[in-house]
Design a protein around this motif. Structure first.
Motif: not given
Length: 200
Positions: A177-178, A194
């Motif tokens: 996600m980042q 994740m």
């Protein structure tokens, strides 16, 4: 000569001559007395000269000590100034490199605001800017942490959510996600990820 007489003669020979001992002691006292007289024979002028020489030597040593102390103090001050400059301007070269990235972003922004902007050219410009930024970061030891489909590592990753997956082993990163970043191998920011879990 009888045995007793021989013993007496041998005994007399082993005992030091009393007169010789007295002469030696007298000569020693005489030498000491001469030394004392020689010391006492120094004139006041000679004593004043010796005192002046001792004072001059003490003053010279004091001056040397003061000079060494002043030099050490100056060295400490110079060191403090250099250390302050090093802290203050440690990012100087990094900022110089970063400025060209900002320039590129500003050019892309201005091009996007123009009427009839070409999306393909904007995309190309953005890609070039990202590459430029990546090159700058590489030069300064900044590396990205992008662990897609790698085993989860709590040292560098932060799990945000779990996802049941049957196609991947449990605890595998399925999405980033980042991105995270390290500076010369030291973590600056963990990657937000994740992670897979066994499908029920």
């Amino acid at each position: 000569m009888s045995t007793e007489s021989a013993k007496q003669t041998e005994s007399n020979a082993s005992v030091p001559d009393e007169e010789a001992l007295l002469e030696d002691a007298s000569a020693s006292r005489s030498g000491d007395a001469e030394g004392d007289r020689a010391s006492a024979a120094q004139t006041p002028e000679e004593l004043q000269l010796e005192l002046a020489a001792a004072r001059a030597e003490a003053e010279s040593l004091r001056d040397q000590a003061l000079r060494v102390r002043a030099e050490m103090e100056n060295l400490r001050r110079r060191h403090d100034v250099e250390l302050e400059k090093a802290h203050k301007y440690a990012l100087d070269s990094f900022v110089r490199e970063l400025l060209q990235v900002r320039d590129s972003l500003e050019l892309g922004h201005d091009a996007a605001l123009a009427e009839g902007a070409d999306i393909a050219k904007l995309r190309e410009g953005t890609e070039l800017t990202l590459k430029l930024l990546g090159d700058v970061m590489d030069r300064f030891g900044v590396a990205s942490v992008d662990p897609i489909e790698q085993p989860f590592d709590p040292e560098f990753h932060q799990a945000m959510t779990m996802q049941p997956r049957s196609d991947l082993p449990p605890n595998t990163v399925v999405a980033v996600m980042q991105k995270g970043y390290t500076l010369n191998g030291r973590l600056v920011r963990p990657a937000l990820v994740m992670v897979s879990q066994q499908a029920s």
